[in-house]
Design a protein around this motif. Structure first.
Motif, PDB file in Angstrom:
ATOM      1  N   THR A 133     -38.942 -18.542  20.279  1.00 10.87           N
ATOM      2  CA  THR A 133     -40.358 -18.768  19.986  1.00 10.87           C
ATOM      3  C   THR A 133     -41.185 -18.600  21.253  1.00 10.87           C
ATOM      4  O   THR A 133     -40.951 -19.279  22.249  1.00 10.87           O
ATOM      5  N   GLY A 134     -42.128 -17.678  21.186  1.00 14.51           N
ATOM      6  CA  GLY A 134     -43.080 -17.511  22.274  1.00 14.51           C
ATOM      7  C   GLY A 134     -44.243 -18.469  22.094  1.00 14.51           C
ATOM      8  O   GLY A 134     -44.656 -18.757  20.961  1.00 14.51           O
ATOM      9  N   HIS A 135     -44.761 -18.987  23.189  1.00 11.98           N
ATOM     10  CA  HIS A 135     -45.863 -19.945  23.175  1.00 11.98           C
ATOM     11  C   HIS A 135     -46.952 -19.497  24.143  1.00 11.98           C
ATOM     12  O   HIS A 135     -46.643 -18.998  25.235  1.00 11.98           O
ATOM     13  N   ALA A 136     -48.185 -19.692  23.765  1.00 11.59           N
ATOM     14  CA  ALA A 136     -49.309 -19.472  24.668  1.00 11.59           C
ATOM     15  C   ALA A 136     -50.305 -20.603  24.470  1.00 11.59           C
ATOM     16  O   ALA A 136     -50.617 -20.965  23.329  1.00 11.59           O
ATOM     17  N   VAL A 137     -50.784 -21.176  25.557  1.00 14.66           N
ATOM     18  CA  VAL A 137     -51.800 -22.223  25.513  1.00 14.66           C
ATOM     19  C   VAL A 137     -52.968 -21.774  26.378  1.00 14.66           C
ATOM     20  O   VAL A 137     -52.799 -21.476  27.568  1.00 14.66           O
ATOM     21  N   LEU A 138     -54.146 -21.694  25.753  1.00 13.56           N
ATOM     22  CA  LEU A 138     -55.358 -21.270  26.443  1.00 13.56           C
ATOM     23  C   LEU A 138     -56.387 -22.386  26.403  1.00 13.56           C
ATOM     24  O   LEU A 138     -56.502 -23.090  25.386  1.00 13.56           O
ATOM     25  N   THR A 150     -35.105 -21.800   7.014  1.00 12.68           N
ATOM     26  CA  THR A 150     -35.854 -22.910   7.595  1.00 12.68           C
ATOM     27  C   THR A 150     -34.870 -24.003   7.974  1.00 12.68           C
ATOM     28  O   THR A 150     -33.750 -24.061   7.458  1.00 12.68           O
ATOM     29  N   LEU A 151     -35.307 -24.866   8.869  1.00 11.99           N
ATOM     30  CA  LEU A 151     -34.534 -26.062   9.197  1.00 11.99           C
ATOM     31  C   LEU A 151     -35.082 -27.263   8.444  1.00 11.99           C
ATOM     32  O   LEU A 151     -34.344 -28.176   8.093  1.00 11.99           O
ATOM     33  N   ASP A 152     -36.386 -27.246   8.192  1.00 11.23           N
ATOM     34  CA  ASP A 152     -37.077 -28.403   7.615  1.00 11.23           C
ATOM     35  C   ASP A 152     -37.357 -28.235   6.129  1.00 11.23           C
ATOM     36  O   ASP A 152     -38.073 -29.038   5.540  1.00 11.23           O
ATOM     37  N   GLY A 153     -36.813 -27.203   5.506  1.00 10.23           N
ATOM     38  CA  GLY A 153     -37.041 -26.965   4.090  1.00 10.23           C
ATOM     39  C   GLY A 153     -35.729 -26.784   3.348  1.00 10.23           C
ATOM     40  O   GLY A 153     -34.690 -27.341   3.729  1.00 10.23           O
ATOM     41  N   GLU A 186     -48.194 -19.246  29.499  1.00  6.93           N
ATOM     42  CA  GLU A 186     -47.261 -18.776  28.479  1.00  6.93           C
ATOM     43  C   GLU A 186     -45.869 -19.320  28.752  1.00  6.93           C
ATOM     44  O   GLU A 186     -45.553 -19.724  29.873  1.00  6.93           O
ATOM     45  N   GLY A 187     -45.040 -19.283  27.729  1.00 12.39           N
ATOM     46  CA  GLY A 187     -43.645 -19.658  27.895  1.00 12.39           C
ATOM     47  C   GLY A 187     -42.882 -19.353  26.615  1.00 12.39           C
ATOM     48  O   GLY A 187     -43.465 -18.927  25.617  1.00 12.39           O
ATOM     49  N   HIS A 188     -41.595 -19.568  26.660  1.00 11.83           N
ATOM     50  CA  HIS A 188     -40.800 -19.372  25.445  1.00 11.83           C
ATOM     51  C   HIS A 188     -39.681 -20.410  25.415  1.00 11.83           C
ATOM     52  O   HIS A 188     -39.301 -20.974  26.442  1.00 11.83           O
ATOM     53  N   ALA A 189     -39.188 -20.659  24.211  1.00 13.28           N
ATOM     54  CA  ALA A 189     -38.076 -21.587  24.015  1.00 13.28           C
ATOM     55  C   ALA A 189     -37.032 -20.914  23.134  1.00 13.28           C
ATOM     56  O   ALA A 189     -37.370 -20.122  22.247  1.00 13.28           O
ATOM     57  N   VAL A 190     -35.775 -21.225  23.390  1.00 15.57           N
ATOM     58  CA  VAL A 190     -34.664 -20.634  22.641  1.00 15.57           C
ATOM     59  C   VAL A 190     -33.758 -21.758  22.131  1.00 15.57           C
ATOM     60  O   VAL A 190     -33.349 -22.629  22.901  1.00 15.57           O
ATOM     61  N   THR A 191     -33.456 -21.734  20.842  1.00 14.14           N
ATOM     62  CA  THR A 191     -32.561 -22.720  20.239  1.00 14.14           C
ATOM     63  C   THR A 191     -31.465 -21.995  19.477  1.00 14.14           C
ATOM     64  O   THR A 191     -31.754 -21.120  18.648  1.00 14.14           O
ATOM     65  N   GLY A 192     -30.222 -22.340  19.760  1.00 15.70           N
ATOM     66  CA  GLY A 192     -29.114 -21.754  19.013  1.00 15.70           C
ATOM     67  C   GLY A 192     -29.020 -22.347  17.617  1.00 15.70           C
ATOM     68  O   GLY A 192     -29.242 -23.546  17.421  1.00 15.70           O
ATOM     69  N   VAL A 193     -28.706 -21.505  16.641  1.00 16.68           N
ATOM     70  CA  VAL A 193     -28.589 -21.946  15.244  1.00 16.68           C
ATOM     71  C   VAL A 193     -27.238 -21.490  14.699  1.00 16.68           C
ATOM     72  O   VAL A 193     -26.889 -20.309  14.794  1.00 16.68           O
ATOM     73  N   ARG A 194     -26.485 -22.433  14.152  1.00 17.10           N
ATOM     74  CA  ARG A 194     -25.188 -22.134  13.547  1.00 17.10           C
ATOM     75  C   ARG A 194     -25.326 -22.191  12.027  1.00 17.10           C
ATOM     76  O   ARG A 194     -25.705 -23.222  11.471  1.00 17.10           O
ATOM     77  N   ASP A 235     -33.628 -27.517  21.110  1.00 19.71           N
ATOM     78  CA  ASP A 235     -34.803 -28.213  20.596  1.00 19.71           C
ATOM     79  C   ASP A 235     -35.016 -27.928  19.104  1.00 19.71           C
ATOM     80  O   ASP A 235     -35.260 -26.788  18.728  1.00 19.71           O
ATOM     81  N   PRO A 236     -34.937 -28.947  18.239  1.00 20.24           N
ATOM     82  CA  PRO A 236     -35.127 -28.710  16.804  1.00 20.24           C
ATOM     83  C   PRO A 236     -36.536 -28.284  16.431  1.00 20.24           C
ATOM     84  O   PRO A 236     -36.721 -27.474  15.516  1.00 20.24           O
ATOM     85  N   SER A 237     -37.561 -28.810  17.128  1.00 15.65           N
ATOM     86  CA  SER A 237     -38.931 -28.428  16.774  1.00 15.65           C
ATOM     87  C   SER A 237     -39.170 -26.947  17.004  1.00 15.65           C
ATOM     88  O   SER A 237     -39.970 -26.313  16.309  1.00 15.65           O
ATOM     89  N   ASN A 238     -38.439 -26.359  17.949  1.00 17.14           N
ATOM     90  CA  ASN A 238     -38.578 -24.927  18.205  1.00 17.14           C
ATOM     91  C   ASN A 238     -38.128 -24.102  17.005  1.00 17.14           C
ATOM     92  O   ASN A 238     -38.712 -23.066  16.697  1.00 17.14           O
ATOM     93  N   VAL A 239     -37.081 -24.561  16.311  1.00 18.54           N
ATOM     94  CA  VAL A 239     -36.594 -23.850  15.138  1.00 18.54           C
ATOM     95  C   VAL A 239     -37.632 -23.891  14.021  1.00 18.54           C
ATOM     96  O   VAL A 239     -37.778 -22.943  13.244  1.00 18.54           O
ATOM     97  N   ILE A 240     -38.369 -24.976  13.945  1.00 19.04           N
ATOM     98  CA  ILE A 240     -39.410 -25.099  12.916  1.00 19.04           C
ATOM     99  C   ILE A 240     -40.603 -24.209  13.260  1.00 19.04           C
ATOM    100  O   ILE A 240     -41.342 -23.768  12.385  1.00 19.04           O
ATOM    101  N   GLY A 241     -40.778 -23.903  14.548  1.00 18.04           N
ATOM    102  CA  GLY A 241     -41.825 -22.930  14.891  1.00 18.04           C
ATOM    103  C   GLY A 241     -42.629 -23.226  16.133  1.00 18.04           C
ATOM    104  O   GLY A 241     -43.362 -22.357  16.609  1.00 18.04           O
ATOM    105  N   ILE A 242     -42.539 -24.456  16.669  1.00 17.91           N
ATOM    106  CA  ILE A 242     -43.267 -24.776  17.891  1.00 17.91           C
ATOM    107  C   ILE A 242     -42.495 -25.843  18.663  1.00 17.91           C
ATOM    108  O   ILE A 242     -42.191 -26.904  18.130  1.00 17.91           O
TER     109      ILE A 242
END
Length: 207
Positions: free
Chosen positions: A111-116, A162-165, A128-136, A177-184
């Protein structure tokens, strides 16, 4: 200070609301495929971060003249699996093919992130930044997979799960990070907010 989420994702909005923010939502109408085509050779992280930045920049420019001061958060997620970066499948057939490749395997949700931060009619600061979460992934049987695809959920989310659905039934575990899998990613977003001079706890108080 107004907080704006530059994303149509209800999952991202839900994560932020559960974490104490109540952002306005503004959606940028971008040709993401064209942007990705222009980023040939870039890493998966660079590609999703570019899309996140494009979304946030579009919205920041749109609101800068009318909102005295705002924080704009943009995100974009894709699944990196077997050397391929994939987004939303769009059709049941594509979703089925994705799950054939994913079942019993492991991928990385990037997930790429940008905060302005806007001020005085323009963009004052941007990070800017990005986060990576492994999913099995589990191995749903044909009936389970057919029922899941029939719900329509995997057609409209990055990586066809989805992780949350409903897709959470078919995720064996995650690494990161689990929130990263959900999208942020909440931890990353907190750091990016700090980089533009904003404590996330101050946003709780203002909300």
């Amino acid at each position: 200070m107004k907080v704006v989420l530059a994303s149509a994702s209800p999952a991202r909005l839900s994560v932020l609301r559960a974490a104490g923010l109540d952002p306005a939502v503004e959606v940028a109408d971008l040709d993401e495929e064209a942007l990705l085509d222009g980023a040939t050779g870039a890493t998966p992280a660079a590609k999703v971060t570019m899309l996140a930045s494009a979304k946030a920049t579009t919205i920041a420019r749109r609101i800068a003249d009318t909102v005295p001061e705002a924080i704009v958060i943009g995100c974009d997620s894709m699944l990196h699996i077997d050397g391929e970066l994939v987004g939303k499948p769009g059709t049941p057939e594509q979703a089925a093919e994705r799950w054939k490749a994913m079942a019993g395997g492991r991928g990385e949700l990037v997930t790429g992130h940008a905060v302005l931060r806007t001020a005085d009619g323009g963009i004052d600061r941007a990070v800017e930044g990005h986060a990576v979460t492994g999913v099995r992934f589990a191995e749903p049987d044909p009936a389970e997979l057919g029922a899941y695809i029939a719900t329509g959920e995997p057609l409209v989310v990055a990586g066809a799960f989805t992780l949350d659905g409903l897709g959470g039934w078919f995720v064996e575990g995650i690494d990161g990070d689990p929130s990263n899998v959900i999208g942020i990613s909440l931890p990353l977003t907190r750091k990016l907010l700090a980089a533009v001079g904003v404590r996330v706890t101050d946003l709780w108080e203002s909300d």
